[in-house]
Design a protein around this motif. Structure first.
Motif, PDB file in Angstrom:
ATOM      1  N   HIS A 202       0.676  -1.323  -0.119  1.00 57.24           N
ATOM      2  CA  HIS A 202       0.178   0.020   0.120  1.00 57.24           C
ATOM      3  C   HIS A 202       0.791   1.322   0.001  1.00 57.24           C
TER       4      HIS A 202
ATOM      5  N   ILE B  69       1.413  -5.434  -6.106  1.00 59.59           N
ATOM      6  CA  ILE B  69      -0.040  -4.977  -5.354  1.00 59.59           C
ATOM      7  C   ILE B  69      -0.564  -6.263  -5.236  1.00 59.59           C
ATOM      8  N   CYS B  70      -0.992  -6.698  -4.031  1.00 58.44           N
ATOM      9  CA  CYS B  70      -1.379  -8.129  -3.477  1.00 58.44           C
ATOM     10  C   CYS B  70      -2.096  -8.804  -4.635  1.00 58.44           C
ATOM     11  N   HIS B  71      -3.280  -8.006  -5.166  1.00 58.66           N
ATOM     12  CA  HIS B  71      -4.239  -8.846  -5.999  1.00 58.66           C
ATOM     13  C   HIS B  71      -3.865  -9.222  -7.336  1.00 58.66           C
TER      14      HIS B  71
ATOM     15  N   ASP C 236      -8.106  -7.400   3.026  1.00 55.71           N
ATOM     16  CA  ASP C 236      -8.416  -6.294   1.822  1.00 55.71           C
ATOM     17  C   ASP C 236      -9.581  -6.722   1.025  1.00 55.71           C
TER      18      ASP C 236
ATOM     19  N   HIS D 221     -10.591  -6.028  -1.924  1.00 55.06           N
ATOM     20  CA  HIS D 221     -10.683  -6.530  -3.128  1.00 55.06           C
ATOM     21  C   HIS D 221     -10.017  -7.976  -3.394  1.00 55.06           C
TER      22      HIS D 221
ATOM     23  N   SER E 243      -2.996  -0.111 -10.231  1.00 51.33           N
ATOM     24  CA  SER E 243      -3.893  -0.494  -9.426  1.00 51.33           C
ATOM     25  C   SER E 243      -4.233  -1.959  -9.575  1.00 51.33           C
ATOM     26  N   CYS E 244      -4.699  -2.687  -8.652  1.00 52.16           N
ATOM     27  CA  CYS E 244      -4.995  -4.116  -8.602  1.00 52.16           C
ATOM     28  C   CYS E 244      -6.333  -4.459  -9.690  1.00 52.16           C
TER      29      CYS E 244
ATOM     30  N   CYS F 180       0.320   0.567  -4.297  1.00 48.48           N
ATOM     31  CA  CYS F 180      -1.104   1.093  -4.346  1.00 48.48           C
ATOM     32  C   CYS F 180      -0.972   2.425  -4.563  1.00 48.48           C
TER      33      CYS F 180
ATOM     34  N   CYS G 149      -3.742   5.166  -5.438  1.00 46.74           N
ATOM     35  CA  CYS G 149      -5.315   4.356  -5.625  1.00 46.74           C
ATOM     36  C   CYS G 149      -6.051   4.881  -4.453  1.00 46.74           C
ATOM     37  N   LEU G 150      -5.278   4.818  -3.290  1.00 45.27           N
ATOM     38  CA  LEU G 150      -5.970   5.041  -2.224  1.00 45.27           C
ATOM     39  C   LEU G 150      -5.461   6.582  -1.399  1.00 45.27           C
TER      40      LEU G 150
ATOM     41  N   ASN H 229     -10.559   1.485  -8.727  1.00 44.62           N
ATOM     42  CA  ASN H 229     -11.940   0.774  -8.726  1.00 44.62           C
ATOM     43  C   ASN H 229     -12.832   1.916  -7.823  1.00 44.62           C
TER      44      ASN H 229
ATOM     45  N   ARG I 151     -11.077  10.113  -2.375  1.00 43.26           N
ATOM     46  CA  ARG I 151     -10.190   8.534  -2.116  1.00 43.26           C
ATOM     47  C   ARG I 151      -8.746   8.545  -2.888  1.00 43.26           C
TER      48      ARG I 151
HETATM   49  S1  SF4 Z   1      -7.815  -1.044  -4.657  1.00 43.77           S
HETATM   50 FE1  SF4 Z   1      -6.050   0.306  -4.661  1.00 43.77          FE
HETATM   51  S2  SF4 Z   1      -5.369   0.334  -2.559  1.00 43.77           S
HETATM   52 FE2  SF4 Z   1      -6.731  -1.415  -2.682  1.00 43.77          FE
HETATM   53  S3  SF4 Z   1      -5.237  -3.077  -3.192  1.00 43.77           S
HETATM   54 FE3  SF4 Z   1      -5.905  -2.460  -4.968  1.00 43.77          FE
HETATM   55  S4  SF4 Z   1      -4.486  -1.031  -5.796  1.00 43.77           S
HETATM   56 FE4  SF4 Z   1      -4.295  -1.531  -3.409  1.00 43.77          FE
END
Ligand code: SF4
Lengths: 170, 428
Positions: free
Chosen positions: B66, B102-104, B123, B125, B303-304, B364, B367-368, B386, B392
């Motif tokens: 993040h 990014i994890c996802h 998380d 997502h 982003s994811c 991330c 994105c956040l 997203n 945001r």
């Molecule tokens: S939505 Fe944004 S902050 Fe959340 S995991 Fe995906 S890239 Fe990271």
């Protein structure tokens, strides 16, 4: 539980609004509480008093899974949130922290800002002392009540020891 | 009675056997995803409750994502806590900065996500992994702590909504437009407490990357999870990549019961942008007045949702040989370290550089509203992320429009919200 209403006549209050991501580099309740609701209601932090209830419309707590949203409200002294409905991760997070998400359809149109509410959880009843009205809600399932009574999921788990499972199959 | 795909997987992980929507069940967890924002509080809670230890270190995958590279001292402390916990618990699947992502995007790319599994992550997502025929859902820190400790979690079995995707995507229209269309139709709580189960011929034409864009945004309709049946493409993607051996392909029964069924004819779709401040505010770009095609200060591609290699290829194909408009900051964030390298090797990063984009390491980031592209007061951004909630990506008065990588790229070139088909036509 007794306290005053902080009213939001709005749906989809999301966790970014409850606690903006820029403050997620800490997870201390008191530190988070200083920024609770900051982006949609900058006056909240000064107005809120220990014991207050937040009342809102549909889908409260949608968006990010950040439990920081529950902690920020708890840190600010909020006792419970009453809403038409909740987003599912927020609902779980609330229960898991022994914090009450109370679902009552239409609640945000029935109470006013600052109304004094008395909530009887066992009976599933909210008494509006200011307006002299009563609103009912279905009590929590016995599993959820057990988790809340234990003070949250981890205390519950500690008591059960791992793998005891769920006794309430509702 | 027949079962949906979600019910099949949950039943397979529940000791009690048969289940139906509404049941509260204890489910065995196959894999847990951890990052530096929601895991450190979980670690702290476990310590406080004397519940130390992880049920199975090989079922935990960890990446800081993040606020990396650490944006400030507090973020650095979070990552340190995470790293120390990883070492203390013998967790081998830790992706340090430089191998991170990014994890996802990272977990599927590294072959951790397999069909038939139950996966939870700290998380929202985490629902992305449903593209593999996996039950995957986002949880908070307390649930995460409980899952790490016990390998189990309680769930209410969700009802499912069946979404049929029919037809072929027209040029300039992508899987992001499909999911924006779905959310526009059912609303940001249209699938609350429910599973979104996707079917239909269109899926066969969609890559795993494109499928993940769709499952990623399930939470934007309030869903517990999104899911698609694993097929030949899934197997091909996992070939040589899958960690952990065998997997189980489940299919929904013909007589499964759905709470609702809806069809999206993708041939009819056009490029969409979701107006501030809800993902459900999608509108056809072609239908906007010139005033509504707002000028932008920033374009964010990453982003994811849309920072995978296919997304970067699409954006690069539009930007190639063009310049980002004056006054626009275009930021490209490949979603993982491997994707960054691949984009480099394919010459995509050079195209972005020549067009005048800034290229970031995976994060991330903005994105956040964390770092690497935070918006100032009143600024406008078209983003492939997203969420376009108030504040945001930065200042509460900033405005975020959600769109596909193609739309974002075209917007960067023209400087205002732009239909990507204008650039596709140019190419012909
Ligand atoms: S939505 Fe944004 S902050 Fe959340 S995991 Fe995906 S890239 Fe990271």
């Amino acid at each position: 539980m007794q306290g005053r209403v902080q009213l939001y006549q709005r749906s989809h209050i999301n966790t970014d609004e409850i606690i903006p991501a820029r403050y997620l580099n800490v997870h201390d309740k008191a530190a988070l509480a200083r920024h609770a609701m900051e982006d949609i209601d900058p006056g909240f932090v000064d107005r809120v008093q220990a014991g207050d209830f937040i009342v809102a419309e549909e889908d409260f707590g949608c968006g990010s899974s950040r439990e920081h949203a529950v902690w920020a409200l708890q840190g600010a002294g909020v006792q419970a949130v009453l809403a038409d409905s909740f987003a599912r991760i927020f609902y779980r997070n609330a229960i898991n922290n022994g914090f009450y998400p109370i679902e009552i359809a239409g609640i945000s149109t029935r109470v006013g800002q600052g109304d004094e509410l008395n909530i009887d959880l066992a009976k599933g009843r909210v008494i509006n002392m200011t307006k002299d009205e009563v609103y009912d809600f279905p009590p929590f399932t016995s599993f959820i009540q057990a988790v809340i009574d234990a003070g949250g999921l981890l205390s519950y788990l500690g008591k059960q020891k791992s793998g005891a499972g769920i006794s309430d199959g509702t | 009675m027949g079962m949906t795909l979600t019910e099949k997987i949950l039943a397979d992980h529940y000791a009690g056997g048969s289940i139906q929507p509404g049941d509260l069940i204890q489910v065995g967890i196959d894999l847990i995803m951890c990052h530096e924002v929601t895991t450190p509080p979980a670690i702290q809670m476990l310590l406080e409750h004397g519940l130390s230890g992880v049920f199975d270190p090989d079922r935990v995958v960890v990446t800081p994502d993040h606020f990396v590279p650490n944006k400030d001292i507090k973020s650095a402390e979070l990552v340190r806590e995470l790293r120390e916990w990883v070492t203390a618990n013998g967790i081998k699947n830790y992706y340090e900065l430089g191998r991170h992502g990014i994890c996802h995007a990272l977990l599927p790319e590294q072959g951790h996500i397999l069909p038939g599994q139950t996966v939870v992550g700290g998380d929202s997502h985490t629902c992305t992994y449903g593209a593999f025929g996996t039950f995957a859902t986002g949880i908070g820190s307390t649930d995460l702590a409980a899952a790490l400790y016990s390998g189990e979690l309680w769930f209410k079995v969700p009802e499912s909504i069946k979404v049929n995707l029919t037809g072929k995507l027209p040029p300039g229209v992508y899987s992001k437009d499909i999911v924006l269309e779905l959310i526009r139709r059912i609303g940001v709580d249209g699938a609350r407490y429910q599973a979104l189960e996707y079917h239909g011929e269109t899926l066969e034409e969609l890559s795993m990357e494109a499928r993940m864009t769709i499952t990623n945004m399930a939470i934007e309709a309030g869903a517990k999870c999104a899911i698609m049946e694993a097929d030949d493409l899934t197997s091909a993607y996992l070939d040589g990549r899958a960690k952990g051996g065998d997997w189980t392909v489940h299919r929904a029964d013909q007589d499964a019961r759905y709470a609702q069924e809806l069809t999206i004819k993708v041939d009819d779709l056009e490029p969409l942008v979701a107006f501030p401040s809800l993902p459900a505010n999608g509108r056809e770009i072609a239908s906007l007045t010139s005033e509504e095609k707002e000028s932008v200060d920033q374009v964010y591609i990453g982003s994811c949702t849309n920072g995978r290699i296919e997304d970067l290829r699409i954006a690069a194909s539009i930007m190639k040989g063009h310049q980002v408009a004056a006054g626009v900051r275009a930021i490209i964030v490949p979603s993982t370290s491997t994707t960054w390298k691949q984009a480099h090797d394919e010459g995509l990063l050079a195209i972005f550089h020549e067009a005048g984009c800034a290229i970031s390491t995976p994060t991330c980031g903005a994105c956040l509203g964390g770092h690497m592209g935070v918006l100032g007061e009143g600024e406008v951004c078209v983003s492939t992320t997203n969420r376009n909630f108030t504040g945001r990506m930065g200042h509460p008065s900033s405005r975020v429009y959600l769109a596909s990588p193609a739309t974002a790229a075209a917007t960067a070139l023209r400087g205002c919200i732009t239909d990507p088909r204008e650039y596709l036509q140019e190419e012909r």
